[in-house]
Design a protein around this motif. Structure first.
Motif, PDB file in Angstrom:
ATOM      1  N   ASP A 113       5.034   2.328  -3.295  1.00  0.00           N
ATOM      2  CA  ASP A 113       4.086   2.719  -2.238  1.00  0.00           C
ATOM      3  C   ASP A 113       2.604   2.615  -2.566  1.00  0.00           C
ATOM      4  OD1 ASP A 113       6.368   3.551  -0.913  1.00  0.00           O
ATOM      5  OD2 ASP A 113       6.200   5.587  -1.675  1.00  0.00           O
ATOM      6  N   ASN A 114       2.261   2.697  -3.836  1.00  0.00           N
ATOM      7  CA  ASN A 114       0.839   2.725  -4.196  1.00  0.00           C
ATOM      8  C   ASN A 114       0.670   2.335  -5.654  1.00  0.00           C
ATOM      9  OD1 ASN A 114       0.953   5.266  -5.889  1.00  0.00           O
ATOM     10  ND2 ASN A 114       1.664   6.081  -3.928  1.00  0.00           N
ATOM     11  N   GLY A 115      -0.547   2.371  -6.139  1.00  0.00           N
ATOM     12  CA  GLY A 115      -0.808   1.947  -7.514  1.00  0.00           C
ATOM     13  C   GLY A 115      -0.144   2.844  -8.546  1.00  0.00           C
ATOM     14  N   VAL A 241      -3.764  -3.372 -10.506  1.00  0.00           N
ATOM     15  CA  VAL A 241      -3.916  -2.645  -9.240  1.00  0.00           C
ATOM     16  C   VAL A 241      -5.320  -2.870  -8.667  1.00  0.00           C
ATOM     17  CG1 VAL A 241      -4.067  -0.322  -8.233  1.00  0.00           C
ATOM     18  CG2 VAL A 241      -2.129  -0.927  -9.684  1.00  0.00           C
ATOM     19  N   PHE A 242      -6.313  -2.861  -9.538  1.00  0.00           N
ATOM     20  CA  PHE A 242      -7.681  -3.100  -9.087  1.00  0.00           C
ATOM     21  C   PHE A 242      -8.072  -4.579  -9.191  1.00  0.00           C
ATOM     22  CE2 PHE A 242     -12.307  -2.953 -10.592  1.00  0.00           C
ATOM     23  CZ  PHE A 242     -12.815  -3.137  -9.318  1.00  0.00           C
ATOM     24  N   THR A 243      -7.733  -5.232 -10.319  1.00  0.00           N
ATOM     25  CA  THR A 243      -8.243  -6.582 -10.572  1.00  0.00           C
ATOM     26  C   THR A 243      -7.527  -7.675  -9.779  1.00  0.00           C
ATOM     27  OG1 THR A 243      -6.757  -6.689 -12.472  1.00  0.00           O
ATOM     28  CG2 THR A 243      -9.053  -6.069 -12.914  1.00  0.00           C
ATOM     29  N   PHE A 266       0.574  -3.993  -9.019  1.00  0.00           N
ATOM     30  CA  PHE A 266      -0.363  -4.340  -7.943  1.00  0.00           C
ATOM     31  C   PHE A 266      -0.374  -3.274  -6.866  1.00  0.00           C
ATOM     32  CE2 PHE A 266       1.574  -8.179  -9.653  1.00  0.00           C
ATOM     33  CZ  PHE A 266       0.461  -8.873 -10.084  1.00  0.00           C
ATOM     34  N   SER A 267      -1.527  -3.122  -6.238  1.00  0.00           N
ATOM     35  CA  SER A 267      -1.624  -2.299  -5.030  1.00  0.00           C
ATOM     36  C   SER A 267      -2.996  -2.607  -4.422  1.00  0.00           C
ATOM     37  CB  SER A 267      -1.442  -0.817  -5.352  1.00  0.00           C
ATOM     38  OG  SER A 267      -1.388  -0.079  -4.153  1.00  0.00           O
ATOM     39  N   LYS A 268      -3.788  -1.616  -4.139  1.00  0.00           N
ATOM     40  CA  LYS A 268      -5.141  -1.789  -3.605  1.00  0.00           C
ATOM     41  C   LYS A 268      -5.298  -3.027  -2.704  1.00  0.00           C
ATOM     42  CE  LYS A 268      -7.616   1.398  -6.358  1.00  0.00           C
ATOM     43  NZ  LYS A 268      -7.408   1.782  -7.746  1.00  0.00           N
TER      44      LYS A 268
HETATM   45  C1  LIG Z   1      -6.535   2.877  -8.369  1.00  0.00           C
HETATM   46  C2  LIG Z   1      -5.784   2.484  -9.554  1.00  0.00           C
HETATM   47  C3  LIG Z   1      -4.486   2.952  -9.773  1.00  0.00           C
HETATM   48  C4  LIG Z   1      -3.821   3.965  -8.877  1.00  0.00           C
HETATM   49  O1  LIG Z   1      -3.594   3.459  -7.615  1.00  0.00           O
HETATM   50  P1  LIG Z   1      -3.355   4.464  -6.394  1.00  0.00           P
HETATM   51  O2  LIG Z   1      -2.925   3.600  -5.271  1.00  0.00           O
HETATM   52  O3  LIG Z   1      -4.675   5.137  -6.150  1.00  0.00           O
HETATM   53  O4  LIG Z   1      -2.312   5.443  -6.813  1.00  0.00           O
HETATM   54  C5  LIG Z   1      -3.796   2.473 -10.874  1.00  0.00           C
HETATM   55  N1  LIG Z   1      -4.363   1.597 -11.712  1.00  0.00           N
HETATM   56  C6  LIG Z   1      -5.610   1.131 -11.536  1.00  0.00           C
HETATM   57  C7  LIG Z   1      -6.153   0.118 -12.482  1.00  0.00           C
HETATM   58  C8  LIG Z   1      -6.373   1.568 -10.463  1.00  0.00           C
HETATM   59  O5  LIG Z   1      -7.623   1.124 -10.304  1.00  0.00           O
END
Ligand SMILES: *Cc1c(COP(=O)(O)O)cnc(C)c1O
Length: 427
Positions: A113-115, A241-243, A266-268
């Motif tokens: 669901d998320n990062g 997740v960010f990069t 991955f997320s964001k």
């Molecule tokens: C934001 C972030 C997370 C966490 O992601 P969320 O969706 O906020 O739980 C994990 N790793 C990195 C590198 C992040 O920048």
């Protein structure tokens, strides 16, 4: 104007608890009533440039019509289905498309669901990989100042800080090492080799430590550490997740590196910032370690909304936009504009540590106090930019720009001018 909208500020204060917010002193949250491209519009008709892509998620701008249309169609077709025992076109296609773009060794996609959950799944894969193979490897290696999320496992592998302090005794032990630089590389390799036999994995944010204040290190140095991990049999979890999805100037930070990670998170930007979704990809070798007639070797992990069809559809649409020539040109252009402005900043007397990776530009505001999230300067700067119609969220005295790729050259120059204006005010 609708009266319900007019008193959103008070209604919000009565019922909502905001993230990373000291609710006693924070003041009213600004009601945003709509978004278009790089702009967000509040209830009083003010517009703000979203220079931080709404916590680093928005890639192509707000309320993108192409993504909206695709999600709308999917919403009318299939909004959700249990992902155990069932599958669907958006998840299959997204996995196929993503695997085409990821390093060659990535073989399977695991949805969450998320990062933070993408990181949790990655850690569990690594620890159970060793368990399934009958190896005693439970130690985890991470970088100092790392940030991998806010759930307990993700907090454990994040640097200890004021954020994690109340939970200190409940976090599992992790070995923290310095980020690599020419001077310490050999030393880091010795540390890694020394604990290889007990270490399940090494987790790291490649090239940029985002939440730590956009701290950067080189691809060559990371590649060397990765090579050492590979030779030592330590699994590598690359937290993108960010990069991921263009932030570093290439599609993934992985594209700057000469070694391949075993697992990626991955997320964001994954859905272009439209819907929450996390992905943990892994090599075929990791996946294979869970194949067994012994049902206890199963990866017992899952979330209710695993591979939600709407989120998968948003991700497919966002990736289509991302691979578009115009977007790729925009990413390059933002990188070039940033580096032009970086050299202006580098000569500024109130600025230090100017750093840039692709579309991410950061610098420190010179101050006598320690650089920390709680530094008052961050709040003061935040308000100064807000008054100028720009959303920036300094991390302590570190200021950064992570704009959506749809930002125009003029809009970027407008932000640069305002930065110089604020710097002058505080000279
Ligand atoms: C934001 C972030 C997370 C966490 O992601 P969320 O969706 O906020 O739980 C994990 N790793 C990195 C590198 C992040 O920048």
């Amino acid at each position: 104007m609708n009266t319900l909208i007019q008193n959103l500020r008070e209604r919000d204060q009565a019922v909502n608890w905001h993230p990373y917010t000291q609710m006693k002193t924070a003041g009213e949250a600004i009601p945003i009533v709509s978004g278009k491209g790089v702009y967000l519009y509040d209830d009083e008709g003010n517009k703000y440039i979203d220079a931080v892509s709404s916590w680093w998620v928005t890639l192509h701008g707000h309320a993108h019509p192409f993504i909206a249309e695709r999600v709308f169609q999917q919403l009318n077709t299939l909004e959700q289905v249990i992902f155990a025992g069932f599958t669907h076109e958006p998840a299959v296609r997204l996995s196929e498309n993503l695997l085409q773009l990821l390093p060659d060794n990535q073989g399977k996609i695991f949805y969450s669901d998320n990062g933070s959950t993408a990181v949790e799944a990655a850690l569990k894969m690594c620890v159970q990989y060793a368990y399934n193979k009958g190896q005693k490897k439970t130690k985890i290696l991470a970088f100092k100042n790392a940030y991998h999320g806010d759930t307990f496992g993700a907090m454990s592998v994040s640097g200890r800080s004021v954020w994690t302090k109340p939970f200190g005794s409940m976090l599992f032990d992790v070995i923290f090492i310095d980020t690599p630089a020419r001077e310490n590389l050999e030393d880091l390799k010795i540390q890694i080799r020394n604990m290889a036999s007990e270490t399940a994995c090494f987790i790291y944010e490649p090239l940029v430590q985002g939440a730590a204040g956009m701290l950067m290190y080189t691809a060559d140095d990371l590649s060397e550490l990765m090579k050492c991990c590979r030779e030592s049999g330590i699994l590598m979890v690359q937290d993108e997740v960010f990069t991921g999805f263009g932030r570093t100037g290439k599609l993934f930070a992985a594209d700057h590196l000469s070694e391949m990670p075993d697992i990626m998170c991955f997320s964001k930007g994954l859905t272009g910032g439209t819907m929450p979704m996390g992905i943990t990809s892994c090599s075929q070798d990791i996946f294979n370690a869970f194949l067994s007639d012994d049902k206890y070797k199963t990866l017992f992990h899952g979330h209710s909304f695993t591979a939600n069809p709407l989120a998968c559809t948003a991700a497919l649409a966002s990736m289509e936009l991302l691979l578009n020539e115009d977007t790729q040109a925009a990413i390059n252009r933002i990188g070039e504009q940033h580096s032009g402005f970086a050299s202006v900043l580098a000569r500024h007397q109130n600025v230090e540590n100017v750093r840039q990776t692709g579309t991410i530009l950061a610098f420190d505001f010179k101050t006598n106090e320690n650089t920390s999230y709680f530094n008052e300067i961050g709040k003061i700067l935040y308000e100064k930019f807000l008054r100028r119609g720009i959303i920036m969220r300094p991390l302590g005295n570190s200021m950064y720009l992570v704009p959506p790729y749809c930002i125009t050259s003029d809009e970027l120059n407008f932000i640069y001018q305002k930065i110089l204006e604020v710097l002058k005010e505080d000279a």
